[in-house]
Design a protein around this motif. Structure first.
Motif, mmCIF file in Angstrom:
data_model
loop_
_atom_site.group_PDB
_atom_site.id
_atom_site.type_symbol
_atom_site.label_atom_id
_atom_site.label_comp_id
_atom_site.label_asym_id
_atom_site.label_seq_id
_atom_site.Cartn_x
_atom_site.Cartn_y
_atom_site.Cartn_z
ATOM 1 N N ALA A 154 0.832 -1.205 0.000
ATOM 2 C CA ALA A 154 0.000 0.000 0.000
ATOM 3 C C ALA A 154 0.867 1.257 0.000
ATOM 4 O O ALA A 154 0.601 2.208 -0.757
ATOM 5 N N TYR A 155 1.902 1.275 0.837
ATOM 6 C CA TYR A 155 2.810 2.421 0.840
ATOM 7 C C TYR A 155 3.452 2.614 -0.527
ATOM 8 O O TYR A 155 3.506 3.734 -1.060
ATOM 9 N N ALA A 156 3.951 1.527 -1.112
ATOM 10 C CA ALA A 156 4.643 1.625 -2.394
ATOM 11 C C ALA A 156 3.725 2.170 -3.484
ATOM 12 O O ALA A 156 4.117 3.045 -4.270
ATOM 13 N N LYS A 190 3.710 13.889 -9.984
ATOM 14 C CA LYS A 190 4.770 14.889 -9.760
ATOM 15 C C LYS A 190 4.557 15.669 -8.460
ATOM 16 O O LYS A 190 4.938 16.839 -8.338
ATOM 17 N N ASN A 191 3.915 15.020 -7.517
ATOM 18 C CA ASN A 191 3.712 15.609 -6.191
ATOM 19 C C ASN A 191 4.840 15.116 -5.290
ATOM 20 O O ASN A 191 4.674 14.180 -4.506
ATOM 21 N N GLU A 192 5.991 15.748 -5.409
ATOM 22 C CA GLU A 192 7.170 15.305 -4.674
ATOM 23 C C GLU A 192 6.982 15.417 -3.167
ATOM 24 O O GLU A 192 7.434 14.535 -2.416
ATOM 25 N N GLU A 193 6.331 16.471 -2.728
ATOM 26 C CA GLU A 193 6.139 16.655 -1.285
ATOM 27 C C GLU A 193 5.263 15.545 -0.712
ATOM 28 O O GLU A 193 5.528 15.008 0.375
ATOM 29 N N GLY A 194 4.207 15.170 -1.446
ATOM 30 C CA GLY A 194 3.342 14.092 -0.996
ATOM 31 C C GLY A 194 4.083 12.766 -0.936
ATOM 32 O O GLY A 194 3.905 11.981 0.010
ATOM 33 N N ALA A 195 4.927 12.515 -1.932
ATOM 34 C CA ALA A 195 5.708 11.282 -1.963
ATOM 35 C C ALA A 195 6.702 11.243 -0.805
ATOM 36 O O ALA A 195 6.858 10.214 -0.129
ATOM 37 N N LYS A 196 7.357 12.373 -0.547
ATOM 38 C CA LYS A 196 8.331 12.440 0.547
ATOM 39 C C LYS A 196 7.656 12.217 1.897
ATOM 40 O O LYS A 196 8.205 11.537 2.776
ATOM 41 N N LEU A 197 6.461 12.775 2.055
ATOM 42 C CA LEU A 197 5.732 12.613 3.310
ATOM 43 C C LEU A 197 5.402 11.146 3.559
ATOM 44 O O LEU A 197 5.570 10.636 4.674
ATOM 45 N N LEU A 198 4.971 10.445 2.510
ATOM 46 C CA LEU A 198 4.654 9.027 2.643
ATOM 47 C C LEU A 198 5.903 8.204 2.959
ATOM 48 O O LEU A 198 5.857 7.272 3.771
ATOM 49 N N ASN A 220 9.141 5.194 6.868
ATOM 50 C CA ASN A 220 10.359 5.042 7.672
ATOM 51 C C ASN A 220 10.045 5.059 9.165
ATOM 52 O O ASN A 220 10.622 4.295 9.945
ATOM 53 N N GLU A 221 9.133 5.923 9.559
ATOM 54 C CA GLU A 221 8.759 5.993 10.974
ATOM 55 C C GLU A 221 8.095 4.705 11.451
ATOM 56 O O GLU A 221 8.250 4.303 12.604
ATOM 57 N N ASN A 222 7.362 4.049 10.543
ATOM 58 C CA ASN A 222 6.712 2.778 10.877
ATOM 59 C C ASN A 222 7.622 1.576 10.591
ATOM 60 O O ASN A 222 7.178 0.423 10.668
ATOM 61 N N GLU A 223 8.889 1.882 10.260
ATOM 62 C CA GLU A 223 9.883 0.849 9.960
ATOM 63 C C GLU A 223 9.418 -0.064 8.821
ATOM 64 O O GLU A 223 9.572 -1.279 8.861
ATOM 65 N N VAL A 224 8.814 0.572 7.828
ATOM 66 C CA VAL A 224 8.334 -0.148 6.646
ATOM 67 C C VAL A 224 9.305 0.096 5.506
ATOM 68 O O VAL A 224 9.652 1.238 5.209
ATOM 69 N N SER A 225 9.740 -0.983 4.881
ATOM 70 C CA SER A 225 10.649 -0.850 3.753
ATOM 71 C C SER A 225 10.394 -1.979 2.765
ATOM 72 O O SER A 225 9.972 -3.070 3.131
ATOM 73 N N GLN A 244 11.995 6.154 -3.833
ATOM 74 C CA GLN A 244 12.865 7.082 -3.112
ATOM 75 C C GLN A 244 14.062 7.445 -3.985
ATOM 76 O O GLN A 244 14.465 8.610 -4.056
ATOM 77 N N GLY A 245 14.604 6.457 -4.676
ATOM 78 C CA GLY A 245 15.710 6.703 -5.594
ATOM 79 C C GLY A 245 15.309 7.650 -6.714
ATOM 80 O O GLY A 245 16.086 8.535 -7.115
ATOM 81 N N GLN A 246 14.090 7.484 -7.239
ATOM 82 C CA GLN A 246 13.609 8.367 -8.300
ATOM 83 C C GLN A 246 13.512 9.806 -7.812
ATOM 84 O O GLN A 246 13.887 10.745 -8.537
ATOM 85 N N LEU A 247 12.996 9.983 -6.594
ATOM 86 C CA LEU A 247 12.893 11.332 -6.047
ATOM 87 C C LEU A 247 14.267 11.971 -5.883
ATOM 88 O O LEU A 247 14.474 13.135 -6.217
ATOM 89 N N ILE A 248 15.204 11.184 -5.367
ATOM 90 C CA ILE A 248 16.566 11.695 -5.166
ATOM 91 C C ILE A 248 17.201 12.039 -6.507
ATOM 92 O O ILE A 248 17.868 13.054 -6.654
ATOM 93 N N MET A 249 16.980 11.180 -7.505
ATOM 94 C CA MET A 249 17.538 11.443 -8.833
ATOM 95 C C MET A 249 16.950 12.730 -9.403
ATOM 96 O O MET A 249 17.643 13.510 -10.057
ATOM 97 N N GLY A 250 15.646 12.953 -9.171
ATOM 98 C CA GLY A 250 14.996 14.162 -9.654
ATOM 99 C C GLY A 250 15.576 15.428 -9.050
ATOM 100 O O GLY A 250 15.465 16.515 -9.637
ATOM 101 N N GLU A 251 16.206 15.289 -7.886
ATOM 102 C CA GLU A 251 16.844 16.429 -7.233
ATOM 103 C C GLU A 251 18.339 16.500 -7.556
ATOM 104 O O GLU A 251 19.084 17.253 -6.932
#
Length: 369
Positions: A195-197, A207-215, A220-225, A233-240
């Motif tokens: 669901a998170y993914a 293209k809602n980067e802020e929404g993606a970062k918040l999720l 991470n806070e729920n220790e979900v990976s 996460q890699g895509q967001l980092i690459m975009g920056e």
């Protein structure tokens, strides 16, 4: 298959709950309540039991179930087929066969096995989920929804069922309904990786980067990976433009699962951004070794060949391969048409104006005189 791990556990747990007499065999460890280290003990025990009773289909069935949990799908399929050969009247044996086919990506065969189980009056909510997921993977969302509706009667609050339903909505283009279901799943199970993914992926697509970062922060806070969460996460980092950090993420994903074609695609695109086209080509070709039918990788390879390596012949072949896999793939169709137009312009004979033709005629006439 990483994103369908939830499905494996659901099916196995349901089967375990429906076969109490099977799990009561002396010496057999209950597979649903122990870690994977016990599965090998189960296999050894069942091999010994089979040697003593080679005509007992139930033993092959049990062994196949354990092998599903070990991800030994080819062996599980062999045991399911052996059980069916000994007794073709048991629907659960066909269900096991369907599971093995499903995890081997033989979705049509999974449907065939599941249909046989249904005809033999085998009832199990996970069978409906198997059928629904197989139909979803074949792009037949309407057929999937029929099985989901049937399964909802027995288990209306099943999380795997809600995931299958969300996938059907996505295939039908109803993203809003799909995302609403994924949010509902998180409200019940805040640690659900799928669901998170999917929600993160949706925000990235929008293209809602802020929404993606918040999720991602919430995950991470729920220790979900999961590999998918890491991918986005890699895509967001690459975009920056944090290329080195994104590169590490994509490479780590491919180390864990080389068949994760989206990671190969993103890493190939990243290599192009870093202006190392030969490395990009190498990454994409390596990805195609593991997932040769990934149309997106053929498309990215074509872009690399055309615009960076200037190998137009290879680029044309790559686009054509992508279209062979999916004739409706618009990105590849546009790229191929653009390439053809460029080549026609590149190799077309020079256009002679009327004035130039007149001058040429005059010069030739004077020369002849």
């Amino acid at each position: 298959m990483q994103r369908y791990v939830f499905f494996l556990f659901t099916i196995f747990l349901t089967i375990s709950g429906c076969q109490e007499e099977d799990d009561s065999l002396d010496g057999l460890v209950d597979a649903s309540s122990h870690e994977g280290e016990f599965y090998e003990k189960q296999v050894k025990f069942l091999n010994k039991a089979i040697r003593s009773d080679k005509r007992n289909p139930r033993l092959y069935y049990l062994k196949g179930n354990v092998e599903i949990s070990l991800h030994a799908y080819a062996s599980a399929l062999e045991n399911a087929e052996h059980a069916i050969k000994l007794d073709s009247t048991e629907g659960r044996y066909y269900f096991l066969e369907g599971q093995a086919h499903y995890y081997l990506n033989n979705f049509r065969r999974a449907l065939s096995s599941g249909t046989k189980a249904i005809k033999l009056k085998y009832k199990n909510p996970s069978l409906n989920i198997l059928m629904a997921d197989a139909y979803n993977n074949l792009g037949k969302a309407d057929s999937a929804l029929l099985f989901i509706e049937e399964s909802e009667k027995a288990t209306p609050n099943s999380i795997p069922l809600q995931k299958a339903k969300a996938k059907s909505f996505e295939l039908k283009g109803d993203k809003m309904s799909a995302m609403a279901l994924y949010k509902k799943i998180l409200s019940v199970k805040p640690t659900d990786t799928v669901a998170y993914a999917q929600l993160i992926h949706y925000e990235v697509e929008q293209k809602n980067e802020e929404g993606a970062k918040l999720l991602i922060t919430q995950a991470n806070e729920n220790e979900v990976s999961s590999l998918d969460i890491q991918l986005y996460q890699g895509q967001l980092i690459m975009g920056e433009s944090y290329f080195d950090s994104a590169e590490v993420i994509f490479e780590n994903i491919l180390t864990v699962n080389p068949s994760k074609w989206e990671a190969s695609r993103q890493l190939g695109k990243l290599k192009r951004k870093k202006n190392v086209p030969l490395e990009a080509k190498k990454v994409l070709l390596e990805g195609l070794k593991h997932t040769p039918n990934a149309k997106q990788l053929w498309y990215e390879l074509g872009l690399t060949e055309q615009y960076m390596l200037r190998d137009y012949g290879e680029a044309r072949k790559d686009y054509e391969k992508a279209l062979e896999i999916d004739p409706a793939y618009l990105d590849a169709r546009r790229a191929l048409n653009n390439l053809r137009a460029y080549l026609r312009k590149l190799y077309a004979p020079p256009v002679t104006t009327t004035e130039e033709q007149t001058e040429d005629t005059g010069e030739n006439t004077s020369s002849e005189e």
